[in-house]
Design an enzyme around this catalytic site. Sequence first.
Site, mmCIF file in Angstrom:
data_model
loop_
_atom_site.group_PDB
_atom_site.id
_atom_site.type_symbol
_atom_site.label_atom_id
_atom_site.label_comp_id
_atom_site.label_asym_id
_atom_site.label_seq_id
_atom_site.Cartn_x
_atom_site.Cartn_y
_atom_site.Cartn_z
ATOM 1 N N GLU A 1 3.727 9.120 -0.707
ATOM 2 C CA GLU A 1 2.317 8.985 -1.074
ATOM 3 C C GLU A 1 1.747 10.284 -1.630
ATOM 4 O OE1 GLU A 1 -0.209 7.725 2.172
ATOM 5 O OE2 GLU A 1 -2.036 8.144 1.045
ATOM 6 N N ARG B 1 -1.845 3.489 17.122
ATOM 7 C CA ARG B 1 -1.866 4.684 16.265
ATOM 8 C C ARG B 1 -3.007 5.643 16.621
ATOM 9 N NH1 ARG B 1 -2.423 3.874 10.639
ATOM 10 N NH2 ARG B 1 -0.685 5.114 9.899
ATOM 11 N N HIS C 1 -4.372 18.432 0.401
ATOM 12 C CA HIS C 1 -5.268 17.396 -0.105
ATOM 13 C C HIS C 1 -6.052 17.818 -1.340
ATOM 14 C CE1 HIS C 1 -6.428 13.343 0.487
ATOM 15 N NE2 HIS C 1 -6.119 13.318 1.772
ATOM 16 N N GLU D 1 0.853 -1.186 0.000
ATOM 17 C CA GLU D 1 0.000 0.000 0.000
ATOM 18 C C GLU D 1 0.892 1.240 0.000
ATOM 19 O OE1 GLU D 1 -3.414 -0.243 2.432
ATOM 20 O OE2 GLU D 1 -3.858 1.893 2.329
ATOM 21 N N ASP E 1 -2.761 14.155 7.152
ATOM 22 C CA ASP E 1 -2.220 12.913 6.586
ATOM 23 C C ASP E 1 -1.033 13.153 5.659
ATOM 24 O OD1 ASP E 1 -1.930 10.277 6.027
ATOM 25 O OD2 ASP E 1 -3.631 10.115 4.677
ATOM 26 N N GLU F 1 -10.595 4.336 9.461
ATOM 27 C CA GLU F 1 -10.822 3.977 8.057
ATOM 28 C C GLU F 1 -11.467 2.598 7.918
ATOM 29 O OE1 GLU F 1 -6.949 4.690 6.178
ATOM 30 O OE2 GLU F 1 -7.602 6.727 5.764
#
Length: 678
Positions: free
Chosen positions: A370, A302, A498, A147, A342, A269
């Site tokens: 990412e 986390r 984002h 991922e 994030d 999530e």
Amino acid sequence: MRRIFHRLFSCVAIVAPVAALAATGSDLWLPKNEAATTSMLDLARSEVAAIEGCTPLVVTVDEEWVKANFVAEALDDLGAEDYLLRSMGGDTVAVVGGSPRGALYGAYHLLRDAQGTGLKRTYDERQSPSYERRLLNHWDNLDGTVERGYAGRSIWWQREEPQIDLWRQYGRANASLGINGTVLNNVNASPEMLSRERLEQVKLIADVLRPYGVQVYLSINFSSPAALGGLPTSDPLDKRVRRWWKQKVKEIYALVPDFGGFLVKANSEGLPGPQDFGRSHADGANMLAEALAPYRGIVMWRAFVYAPSEPDRAKQAYDEFMPLDGKFLDNVIVQVKNGPVDFQPREPFSPLFGAMRQTPVMAELQITQEYLGFSNHLVYLAPLFEECLDADTYQAGVGSTVARATDGNLYEQSHTAIAGVANIGLDANWCGHHFAQANWYAFGRLAWDVTLSSEEIAREWLCQTFTAESAFVEPMTELMMRSREACVDYMMPMGLHHLFAWGHHYGPEPWCAVPGARPDWLPSYYHKADKEGIGFDRSSRGSGATAQYAEPLRSRYDDPATCPEELILWFHHLPWDYPLASGQSLWEGLCRRYERGLSEVWAMRATWQKMRPYVDAERFEAVNRRLTIQCSDALWWKDACLLYFQSINGLPFPEDVTPAVHRLEELKKIRLNMTHHN
Ligand code: GCV
């Protein structure tokens, strides 16, 4: 066993000619070492054997020898990972470790010097790590995909044959940086990870990594007792569930006696967690901690949580975790991403740093890119890591940096740790982009010594990976140091964040609208651009996220006049004609930042063109190709964002900003096929 030390004499310089260096990049920053290693001390000795600078070396952990040879040296407080480098008279340098692991780290210190600026004439140095646990987190799935991985498939999972040799190289590379732990699977964990068959694979990996001082850890799925163990529940307060975890932990330690512990993503999530049973994060973490405690294992729990119902996603981790401060057992560490959203190209630091005083907190940094152009863009991340670690939280007065709030300097902590989400895969050069290796390297070096500067780390890495010639190292250090800011500018300057397409995090789609998608995954939720202005109001007049920071930051962020321009649209929704400190309007400033980012990337490419004489053809071309992609992506970002915002505000571009080469309608049609990488 009195004389377990060993002497080496050799006389040839280590700097290899460019042509001799591995053109594939598979050697990373290390010279070849074919020695088969069974123990850490042997490895340390074989590494110093490669240091050819007429310097006889002694590598030892033998206290008797040290007492006999060092003048009045007290070694009692030398920790297991600590080491001394000491010139002994003549040409002798002693590497003395608090344990074989310390000796190994000392050997790599000398190797680094030898490959870089050269061995010093005299050594009188003592080193100990900033953090007790320095970990890579692999987001590798058991089916072999990774991922957010952009360097090929997993090095751990789904190969017919175990990759023993590759794992050894991995262990050595990490040992050379002082990385002492690795989480082998994705935080989006499958219950299958804890099956007997998988645990036997874990044992195999752990056995290979052990001589390199790298402990293994696993991510677990919170519903494993039900999904794997067949129990009717995974409620952390249920006795059968607690027993199941104790049994499972016992089974793991029977296979891997030095197993490090669990990493947990829960109630985030869509993943299961204690809240599914009306329990808290602390209930869940403590149940696991209790099972691990007899073996000295730890839980990294986390804090990356958010739900679509929250009006401001950036606030949720703080809101959920602050009330739990002090409620975790000693062997739990709360793992917090560097920023509150994030891993964006720029975020303020997470307000949990420094605020949680009675619970150890560790930073999670993302090495894989990412949100920073995958392994296509050259973006040196050490300045981003440094920006977070050096940020002053003010939580216990001036100087309460994120580093000090996590390394045990500010508050008493039962454990200290830091994690980096790995960018490693089966690609020949490990990381996809040759320069992405620098981000793995930089994470490791900062985890060892949080006070190092990103510039000195860049220099070190360049010397070891390419050549120590200053005509190469100087311009390339500068290029690397500017690359992150360039990326912020061409993607999301002034606190924008984002703006990515839904589904992958590569290209720009500030217009993106997906019926039925979670609102907090869409760019318009973050930029809130309208006819009047742009930005997310997180001030006391808006979501109130500024109140999660300590004074004087709270007030500084709360007022657009004092908020740093780099973060102004993170914290404020401002009119397009808002006057910036420079006198230009917000719209003009934004346009110029995009333009600046684009020209920086062109300049980076021009610099690289001049480096041809210093780099082997294969790596030169590979980096060149990617820089060309980066140039066109930067243009794509600039045009997409500015044309879209212009379609909303109707304002002209400033005269000195090059007009767009694309048309908005064409850009909107771009659909990337990135199903494996999103
Ligand atoms: C591993 C973001 C990423 C996900 C990642 C998640 C996390 O949402 O896009 O890929 O999942 O963060 O860190 O848990």
